[in-house]
Design a protein around this motif. Structure first.
Motif, PDB file in Angstrom:
ATOM      1  N   ALA A 275       0.837  -1.209   0.000  1.00  0.00           N
ATOM      2  CA  ALA A 275       0.000   0.000   0.000  1.00  0.00           C
ATOM      3  C   ALA A 275       0.869   1.254   0.000  1.00  0.00           C
ATOM      4  CB  ALA A 275      -0.917  -0.015   1.219  1.00  0.00           C
ATOM      5  N   GLU A 276       1.944   1.247   0.775  1.00  0.00           N
ATOM      6  CA  GLU A 276       2.847   2.388   0.792  1.00  0.00           C
ATOM      7  C   GLU A 276       3.487   2.611  -0.573  1.00  0.00           C
ATOM      8  OE1 GLU A 276       5.561   1.400   3.880  1.00  0.00           O
ATOM      9  OE2 GLU A 276       4.162   1.896   5.525  1.00  0.00           O
ATOM     10  N   ASP A 277       3.808   1.528  -1.280  1.00  0.00           N
ATOM     11  CA  ASP A 277       4.405   1.652  -2.616  1.00  0.00           C
ATOM     12  C   ASP A 277       3.436   2.320  -3.591  1.00  0.00           C
ATOM     13  OD1 ASP A 277       6.685   0.448  -1.706  1.00  0.00           O
ATOM     14  OD2 ASP A 277       6.183  -1.549  -2.476  1.00  0.00           O
ATOM     15  N   VAL A 278       2.153   1.934  -3.537  1.00  0.00           N
ATOM     16  CA  VAL A 278       1.153   2.538  -4.427  1.00  0.00           C
ATOM     17  C   VAL A 278       1.081   4.043  -4.189  1.00  0.00           C
ATOM     18  CG1 VAL A 278      -1.302   2.647  -4.986  1.00  0.00           C
ATOM     19  CG2 VAL A 278      -0.205   0.430  -4.631  1.00  0.00           C
ATOM     20  N   LEU A 279       0.975   4.441  -2.928  1.00  0.00           N
ATOM     21  CA  LEU A 279       0.858   5.857  -2.603  1.00  0.00           C
ATOM     22  C   LEU A 279       2.148   6.613  -2.939  1.00  0.00           C
ATOM     23  CD1 LEU A 279      -1.008   5.560   0.823  1.00  0.00           C
ATOM     24  CD2 LEU A 279      -1.991   6.064  -1.420  1.00  0.00           C
ATOM     25  N   ASP A 280       3.313   5.992  -2.750  1.00  0.00           N
ATOM     26  CA  ASP A 280       4.587   6.643  -3.073  1.00  0.00           C
ATOM     27  C   ASP A 280       4.706   6.909  -4.569  1.00  0.00           C
ATOM     28  OD1 ASP A 280       5.295   6.667  -0.431  1.00  0.00           O
ATOM     29  OD2 ASP A 280       6.624   4.898  -0.554  1.00  0.00           O
ATOM     30  N   ALA A 288      -2.454  14.019  -7.195  1.00  0.00           N
ATOM     31  CA  ALA A 288      -3.136  14.213  -5.912  1.00  0.00           C
ATOM     32  C   ALA A 288      -3.917  12.955  -5.539  1.00  0.00           C
ATOM     33  CB  ALA A 288      -4.069  15.409  -5.992  1.00  0.00           C
ATOM     34  N   VAL A 289      -3.849  12.605  -4.261  1.00  0.00           N
ATOM     35  CA  VAL A 289      -4.523  11.397  -3.778  1.00  0.00           C
ATOM     36  C   VAL A 289      -5.627  11.812  -2.822  1.00  0.00           C
ATOM     37  CG1 VAL A 289      -4.270   9.188  -2.585  1.00  0.00           C
ATOM     38  CG2 VAL A 289      -2.398  10.065  -4.000  1.00  0.00           C
ATOM     39  N   PRO A 290      -6.892  11.725  -3.245  1.00  0.00           N
ATOM     40  CA  PRO A 290      -8.002  12.055  -2.340  1.00  0.00           C
ATOM     41  C   PRO A 290      -7.991  11.133  -1.111  1.00  0.00           C
ATOM     42  CG  PRO A 290      -8.757  11.893  -4.612  1.00  0.00           C
ATOM     43  CD  PRO A 290      -7.368  11.362  -4.593  1.00  0.00           C
ATOM     44  N   GLU A 291      -8.600  11.620  -0.034  1.00  0.00           N
ATOM     45  CA  GLU A 291      -8.623  10.838   1.203  1.00  0.00           C
ATOM     46  C   GLU A 291      -9.345   9.509   1.029  1.00  0.00           C
ATOM     47  OE1 GLU A 291      -7.445   9.899   4.925  1.00  0.00           O
ATOM     48  OE2 GLU A 291      -6.862  11.645   3.724  1.00  0.00           O
ATOM     49  N   ALA A 292     -10.407   9.501   0.199  1.00  0.00           N
ATOM     50  CA  ALA A 292     -11.141   8.255  -0.022  1.00  0.00           C
ATOM     51  C   ALA A 292     -10.267   7.214  -0.702  1.00  0.00           C
ATOM     52  CB  ALA A 292     -12.394   8.530  -0.865  1.00  0.00           C
ATOM     53  N   VAL A 293      -9.423   7.659  -1.665  1.00  0.00           N
ATOM     54  CA  VAL A 293      -8.512   6.731  -2.351  1.00  0.00           C
ATOM     55  C   VAL A 293      -7.468   6.215  -1.371  1.00  0.00           C
ATOM     56  CG1 VAL A 293      -6.768   6.528  -4.155  1.00  0.00           C
ATOM     57  CG2 VAL A 293      -8.878   7.796  -4.606  1.00  0.00           C
ATOM     58  N   ARG A 294      -6.925   7.137  -0.550  1.00  0.00           N
ATOM     59  CA  ARG A 294      -5.899   6.739   0.422  1.00  0.00           C
ATOM     60  C   ARG A 294      -6.459   5.688   1.396  1.00  0.00           C
ATOM     61  NH1 ARG A 294      -1.249   8.993   1.963  1.00  0.00           N
ATOM     62  NH2 ARG A 294      -1.708  10.805   0.655  1.00  0.00           N
ATOM     63  N   VAL A 314       1.657   3.507 -12.084  1.00  0.00           N
ATOM     64  CA  VAL A 314       2.777   3.991 -12.881  1.00  0.00           C
ATOM     65  C   VAL A 314       2.290   4.840 -14.060  1.00  0.00           C
ATOM     66  CG1 VAL A 314       4.746   3.285 -14.302  1.00  0.00           C
ATOM     67  CG2 VAL A 314       4.202   2.039 -12.204  1.00  0.00           C
ATOM     68  N   THR A 315       1.114   4.519 -14.620  1.00  0.00           N
ATOM     69  CA  THR A 315       0.625   5.223 -15.814  1.00  0.00           C
ATOM     70  C   THR A 315      -0.740   5.862 -15.632  1.00  0.00           C
ATOM     71  OG1 THR A 315      -0.336   3.156 -16.637  1.00  0.00           O
ATOM     72  CG2 THR A 315       1.924   3.681 -17.333  1.00  0.00           C
ATOM     73  N   ALA A 316      -1.399   5.661 -14.526  1.00  0.00           N
ATOM     74  CA  ALA A 316      -2.774   6.169 -14.336  1.00  0.00           C
ATOM     75  C   ALA A 316      -2.795   7.693 -14.390  1.00  0.00           C
ATOM     76  CB  ALA A 316      -3.322   5.690 -13.005  1.00  0.00           C
ATOM     77  N   PRO A 317      -3.791   8.271 -15.119  1.00  0.00           N
ATOM     78  CA  PRO A 317      -3.878   9.741 -15.198  1.00  0.00           C
ATOM     79  C   PRO A 317      -4.371  10.383 -13.907  1.00  0.00           C
ATOM     80  CG  PRO A 317      -5.715   8.735 -16.356  1.00  0.00           C
ATOM     81  CD  PRO A 317      -4.810   7.627 -15.948  1.00  0.00           C
ATOM     82  N   SER A 318      -5.011   9.605 -13.054  1.00  0.00           N
ATOM     83  CA  SER A 318      -5.500  10.122 -11.779  1.00  0.00           C
ATOM     84  C   SER A 318      -5.458   9.003 -10.738  1.00  0.00           C
ATOM     85  CB  SER A 318      -6.920  10.662 -11.918  1.00  0.00           C
ATOM     86  OG  SER A 318      -7.813   9.602 -12.203  1.00  0.00           O
ATOM     87  N   ALA A 319      -5.582   9.398  -9.493  1.00  0.00           N
ATOM     88  CA  ALA A 319      -5.547   8.402  -8.435  1.00  0.00           C
ATOM     89  C   ALA A 319      -6.710   7.433  -8.542  1.00  0.00           C
ATOM     90  CB  ALA A 319      -5.552   9.095  -7.069  1.00  0.00           C
ATOM     91  N   ASP A 320      -7.901   7.944  -8.919  1.00  0.00           N
ATOM     92  CA  ASP A 320      -9.072   7.067  -9.043  1.00  0.00           C
ATOM     93  C   ASP A 320      -8.901   6.038 -10.139  1.00  0.00           C
ATOM     94  OD1 ASP A 320     -10.421   8.314  -6.992  1.00  0.00           O
ATOM     95  OD2 ASP A 320     -11.322   9.816  -8.320  1.00  0.00           O
ATOM     96  N   ALA A 321      -8.045   6.330 -11.121  1.00  0.00           N
ATOM     97  CA  ALA A 321      -7.911   5.441 -12.270  1.00  0.00           C
ATOM     98  C   ALA A 321      -7.303   4.084 -11.910  1.00  0.00           C
ATOM     99  CB  ALA A 321      -7.090   6.109 -13.372  1.00  0.00           C
ATOM    100  N   ILE A 322      -6.615   3.992 -10.781  1.00  0.00           N
ATOM    101  CA  ILE A 322      -6.018   2.683 -10.442  1.00  0.00           C
ATOM    102  C   ILE A 322      -7.091   1.659 -10.096  1.00  0.00           C
ATOM    103  CG2 ILE A 322      -3.925   3.790  -9.593  1.00  0.00           C
ATOM    104  CD1 ILE A 322      -4.873   3.205  -6.733  1.00  0.00           C
ATOM    105  N   PHE A 323      -8.328   2.147  -9.856  1.00  0.00           N
ATOM    106  CA  PHE A 323      -9.433   1.232  -9.531  1.00  0.00           C
ATOM    107  C   PHE A 323     -10.291   0.919 -10.755  1.00  0.00           C
ATOM    108  CE2 PHE A 323      -9.221   3.953  -5.516  1.00  0.00           C
ATOM    109  CZ  PHE A 323      -8.265   3.123  -4.933  1.00  0.00           C
ATOM    110  N   ALA A 324      -9.793   1.201 -11.927  1.00  0.00           N
ATOM    111  CA  ALA A 324     -10.592   1.025 -13.148  1.00  0.00           C
ATOM    112  C   ALA A 324     -11.082  -0.425 -13.267  1.00  0.00           C
ATOM    113  CB  ALA A 324      -9.765   1.399 -14.376  1.00  0.00           C
TER     114      ALA A 324
END
Length: 326
Positions: A275-280, A288-294, A314-324
Motif C-alpha cells: 500500500a505504501e508503494d502505491v501511494l509513493d 493528488a490522492v483524495p482521502e477516499a482513495v488513500r 505507474v501510468t494512471a492519469p489520476s488516483a481514481d484510475a487505479i481502480f478502473a
C-alpha cells in the motif's frame, strides 16, 4: 457320673421330617458352609472399595491386595516398587508384576512427566473406577452451567436404562488463577479456569499467568494447551487478548496458532508495504490522492490486489484510475 462335661458335643437332632438326610444315599453331597458375615458398620478409618476390584476374576490375589492397599492410602503416599517391597514380603519382582496387572486393567496409570527443571519423573495415579465414562461440559456462564449439570436419563420414564450426570466446569466452580505459581501446580485445572473465566474482568491477568508458565513448559505439553484455550475462548474479546499474548510471549512455539499468527503478521506486513508503494508512486508522479482513495489503498489487505494497483499507478492519469474496472 452325674457331672456334666460342657465340652461334649450336644446330641444330634433327629432328621427333620420330609428332608433328605445329607448322609443318606441319594442326598446332596456334603460341602463346606458358605461364609457368614459378622459385620460392624465403620464410622471412621475406612475406604470404600469396589467389588469390581475386590472380586476381580482376572487379577491375581496379590494385585487385588495391592490395589486395595493403594486405594486406602492418603494422597501423596509413596507407592513405588521399592516402597511397597519394604511394606510387603512378596519382593520387588512379584510386586512389579502385580502393579503391571493393575495398569493393564486400568486401576493404575503411571505416566512419565518432565518437571520444570527438566528431570523426568513417574507419576502414579490410582483409579477406583477404571473405564467409567465421564462427560465434561465447559461453560462460560453460570446459568448454562447449572442447566448442563442436570442428570440426563435415557430410556422409558418408568424404566430409565441410563442416567448420565455430567461433570460441569463453569465460572462459579473454577478458581481464578492469576498467580503463575498456582498455574504451575495444575496446568489442566488452570486451562479450564482460563476458558471458563472468559468473561471475568481479570481475564487478561489470568491469561498472562498462563503464558508465563507455558514459556517454561515443554512444547509437547504447551502446544495443545495454547490451541485448547484459543478454541475455548471462542468469540469472547479475551480470544484476541490470548492471540496477542501468544504472538508476543510464546513467539518461539511452533503450535498451529503460533504459526497462524506469524503467517498473519507476514501477510499484514506485506500488504502494508505494498500500500505504501502505491501511494509513493502516485506522490512521485505529482498526482493528488483524495482521502477516499488513500483509505481504500491502506485498508486493502490483499497483496495481489495492491500489486495490480501499483502497476496501474505507474501510468494512471489520476488516483481514481487505479481502480478502473473494479
Amino acid at each position: 457320673m452325674d457331672t456334666q462335661n460342657p465340652s461334649v458335643r450336644p446330641h444330634a437332632q433327629s432328621r427333620i421330617s420330609g428332608k433328605i438326610h445329607p448322609r443318606r444315599p441319594g442326598g446332596p453331597a456334603a460341602r463346606p458352609a458358605g461364609v457368614i458375615h459378622d459385620n460392624t458398620r465403620h464410622t471412621s478409618h475406612f475406604t470404600v472399595i469396589g467389588n469390581h476390584l475386590a472380586q476381580h476374576r482376572e487379577l491375581s490375589g496379590l494385585a487385588i491386595g495391592l490395589g486395595v492397599h493403594i486405594q486406602s492410602l492418603k494422597a501423596g503416599s509413596l507407592v513405588d516398587i521399592r516402597t511397597l517391597a519394604g511394606r510387603f514380603p512378596e519382593g520387588q519382582a512379584r510386586i512389579a508384576a502385580a502393579l503391571r496387572e493393575l495398569e493393564v486393567h486400568g486401576y493404575l496409570r503411571r505416566p512419565r512427566e518432565r518437571t520444570p527443571s527438566g528431570r523426568m519423573v513417574t507419576r502414579t495415579i490410582s483409579c477406583n473406577q477404571p473405564g467409567r465414562p465421564m462427560l465434561l461440559v465447559v461453560c462460560q456462564d453460570r446459568a448454562t452451567a447449572e442447566w448442563a449439570a442436570r442428570p440426563v436419563r435415557f430410556g422409558p420414564p418408568q424404566w430409565p436404562l441410563l442416567t448420565l450426570r455430567p461433570l460441569v466446569a463453569g465460572p462459579h466452580n473454577m478458581p481464578v488463577l492469576t498467580d503463575p505459581a498456582d498455574v504451575r501446580k495444575d496446568l489442566a485445572l488452570a486451562t479450564l479456569s482460563a476458558i471458563t473465566q472468559a468473561a471475568n474482568p481479570d481475564i487478561g491477568v489470568i491469561l498472562k499467568a498462563m503464558t508465563n508458565v507455558l514459556r517454561d513448559t515443554p512444547a509437547v505439553l504447551a502446544n495443545p494447551i495454547v490451541e485448547l484455550i484459543a478454541q475455548g475462548l471462542g468469540t469472547y474479546p479475551a480470544s484476541e487478548t490470548w492471540r496477542k499474548l501468544v504472538a508476543v510471549d510464546l513467539s518461539f512455539y511452533k503450535s498451529p496458532l503460533s504459526e497462524e499468527l506469524r503467517d498473519e503478521g507476514r501477510a499484514e506486513g506485506e500488504a502494508r508495504r505494498a500500500a505504501e508503494d502505491v501511494l509513493d508512486v502516485l506522490a512521485e508522479r505529482g498526482i493528488a490522492v483524495p482521502e477516499a482513495v488513500r483509505e481504500r489503498v491502506v485498508g486493502c489487505g490483499d497483496p495481489d490486489t495492491l500489486r495490480r494497483w501499483l502497476r496501474r499507478a505507474v501510468t494512471a492519469p489520476s488516483a481514481d484510475a487505479i481502480f478502473a474496472d473494479e
